[in-house]
Scaffold this active site. Structure first.
Site, PDB file in Angstrom:
ATOM      1  N   TYR A 162       0.834  -1.216   0.000  1.00  0.00           N
ATOM      2  CA  TYR A 162       0.000   0.000   0.000  1.00  0.00           C
ATOM      3  C   TYR A 162       0.865   1.261   0.000  1.00  0.00           C
ATOM      4  CZ  TYR A 162      -4.810  -1.733   0.368  1.00  0.00           C
ATOM      5  OH  TYR A 162      -6.034  -2.293   0.122  1.00  0.00           O
ATOM      6  N   LYS A 165       7.010 -13.600   5.626  1.00  0.00           N
ATOM      7  CA  LYS A 165       7.848 -14.378   4.699  1.00  0.00           C
ATOM      8  C   LYS A 165       9.302 -14.013   4.992  1.00  0.00           C
ATOM      9  CE  LYS A 165       8.193 -17.013   1.003  1.00  0.00           C
ATOM     10  NZ  LYS A 165       8.014 -18.453   1.119  1.00  0.00           N
ATOM     11  N   ASP A 189       3.516 -18.961   3.393  1.00  0.00           N
ATOM     12  CA  ASP A 189       3.048 -20.060   2.526  1.00  0.00           C
ATOM     13  C   ASP A 189       2.478 -21.206   3.341  1.00  0.00           C
ATOM     14  OD1 ASP A 189       6.152 -21.656   2.128  1.00  0.00           O
ATOM     15  OD2 ASP A 189       5.948 -19.616   2.853  1.00  0.00           O
ATOM     16  N   ASP A 216      -3.987  -9.602   2.651  1.00  0.00           N
ATOM     17  CA  ASP A 216      -4.940  -9.581   1.546  1.00  0.00           C
ATOM     18  C   ASP A 216      -5.273 -11.020   1.134  1.00  0.00           C
ATOM     19  OD1 ASP A 216      -6.486  -8.409  -0.357  1.00  0.00           O
ATOM     20  OD2 ASP A 216      -4.853  -7.923  -1.729  1.00  0.00           O
TER      21      ASP A 216
END
Ligand code: NAP
Length: 398
Positions: free
Chosen positions: A147, A214, A263, A287
């Site tokens: 964003y 991540k 993941d 998201d």
């Protein structure tokens, strides 16, 4: 006389029984779902002697048609002054100078938390075997990461400059035809987001907060998010929460702060959903997670959302789906997303009783298989009702 909601010195809200709350009806199916949601919200408030004075403000197509502007300044001023508001879906103007009206509202009010509770309601058709195990609350960071991302197109002079800089500073030669993306994650932004998630877990008696990241690949952005999250637990929450490594996964009666790589988290929310409770994560991971999780419990027709700044007291609650223009004005679509956003808003205002009553009545209505078209097509023996009839059925069960 109705009252403005105000902020107390300790960042709690001062809410009377007769507050003024600005609303944006929304484009497309907004004209169907907002009146339906309002009917239920008003009835649930009235049970406890409360009455909201709804103040309409404009945005989107309706604003453009009436004022020539997609997002009039008066609308932002109203949300700013009254602190709390609610909105239906908005058409994203094509070539209107805004990336998205929703993103613009979030940015202008610095609504740094995108709050997405995901739970299953008895009877809602779901693609998974045990949707009742899904009860998670996602705190998605709303101001950083992609964003606040900066991009340079491949071959542009900006991209060429960045490539030169990368070579100079990092000694790395990237392909000359690369597009470039920069994603910032700050300690400030991370800690205020994680603080909100931990405070929520404390207030609502939740068992764990998982930092999803991540960090194995992006150490100084995603990995830093994880580290700052744990650091915050030690700095500010050591009396009520403990990090996984500091208790070997056994937190006693404290909240367990843990982390998961994005993941594997996306797999595990599906295969072992009861191991997740509150989730704190960055913008892009959040998201993916919020929509993937929403699918497990019935999809976007029913997923609510809120955008909140817990420091300034501002909050805008919203339907998470779009305007579904092909159904506009047909009194057809499911009003649950904006209604449940209203429920989140009531909880945020401290109106837990009214909010709880709506949840029970929604559960009962869907449990009796009285549903709008979207659920009816996935259920055996359902009674398909219009948007307004669904709302009335909920009111009848309040
Ligand atoms: P959409 O409006 O969300 O609609 C896509 C599909 O989702 C609909 O065709 C319908 O599926 C289902 N759906 C949406 N709302 C529903 C509801 N209340 N009840 C039941 N099913 C519902 O997405 P879109 O068609 O991609 O976007 C249309 C416009 O909305 C665009 O201008 C977009 O920019 C805007 N948008 C706004 C927001 C927002 O304001 N937060 C979010 C997303 C998109 P079926 O036809 O299969 O029944």
């Amino acid at each position: 006389m109705a009252d403005k909601i105000t902020l107390n010195d300790d960042s709690t809200l001062n809410v009377s029984n007769n507050p003024i709350i600005p609303f944006i009806e929304g484009d497309g199916t907004g004209i169907d779902i907002w009146p339906a949601a309002k009917l239920v919200l008003d009835a649930a408030a009235a049970k406890y002697g409360r009455q909201v004075e709804w103040k309409e403000v404009l945005a989107g197509q309706k604003a453009f048609d009436e004022t020539g502007e997609w997002l009039p300044e008066d609308t932002i001023t109203a949300f700013d002054e009254h602190l709390i508001g609610i909105k239906g879906p908005l058409t994203t103007p094509v070539g209107g100078g805004f990336r998205s009206l929703n993103v613009t509202i979030r940015q202008m009010l610095d609504l740094y938390v995108c709050l997405r509770p995901v739970r299953w309601f008895q009877g809602v058709p779901s693609p998974v075997k045990t949707p009742e195990k899904v009860d998670m609350v996602i705190f998605r960071e709303n101001t950083e990461d992609i964003y606040a991302g900066i991009e340079a197109e491949a071959h542009s002079k900006e991209a060429k400059k960045v490539l030169e800089l990368v070579k100079e500073v990092f000694g790395r030669e990237l392909r000359p035809d690369s597009g470039i993306g920069i994603k910032p994650i700050s300690e400030f932004g991370t800690k205020r987001l994680c603080r909100a998630a931990l405070n929520y877990a404390v207030k609502r008696g939740r068992k764990s907060v998982t930092f999803v990241h991540k960090g194995n690949i992006m150490k100084f952005t995603e990995g830093a998010f994880r580290n700052w999250g744990y650091e915050l637990v030690k700095e500010e929450f050591s009396d009520v929460a403990v990090g996984w490594d500091d208790c070997n996964g056994d937190p006693g009666d404290k909240i367990l702060a843990k982390d998961a790589i994005a993941d594997i988290a996306l797999q595990q929310v599906l295969t072992r959903p009861d191991e997740f409770d509150v989730i704190a994560t960055m913008n892009l991971n959040g998201d993916y997670l919020s929509d993937a999780l929403a699918a497990q419990v019935g999809g976007i027709g029913i997923a609510p959302g809120g955008n909140i700044n817990y420091v300034t007291g501002h909050g805008v609650f919203e339907a998470t789906h779009g305007t579904a223009p092909k159904y506009a004005g047909q009194d057809k679509v499911n009003p649950s997303s904006v209604l449940l956003s209203g429920v989140m808003m009531y909880e945020h205002l401290g109106w837990e009783d009214s909010a709880g009553d709506i949840i029970k009545a929604v559960e009962q209505t869907i449990g009796e298989k009285i549903v709008t078209y979207d659920f009816a097509r996935l259920m055996d023996g359902a009674t398909k009702v219009a948007c307004s009839e669904f709302a009335q059925a909920i009111v009848d069960r309040l």
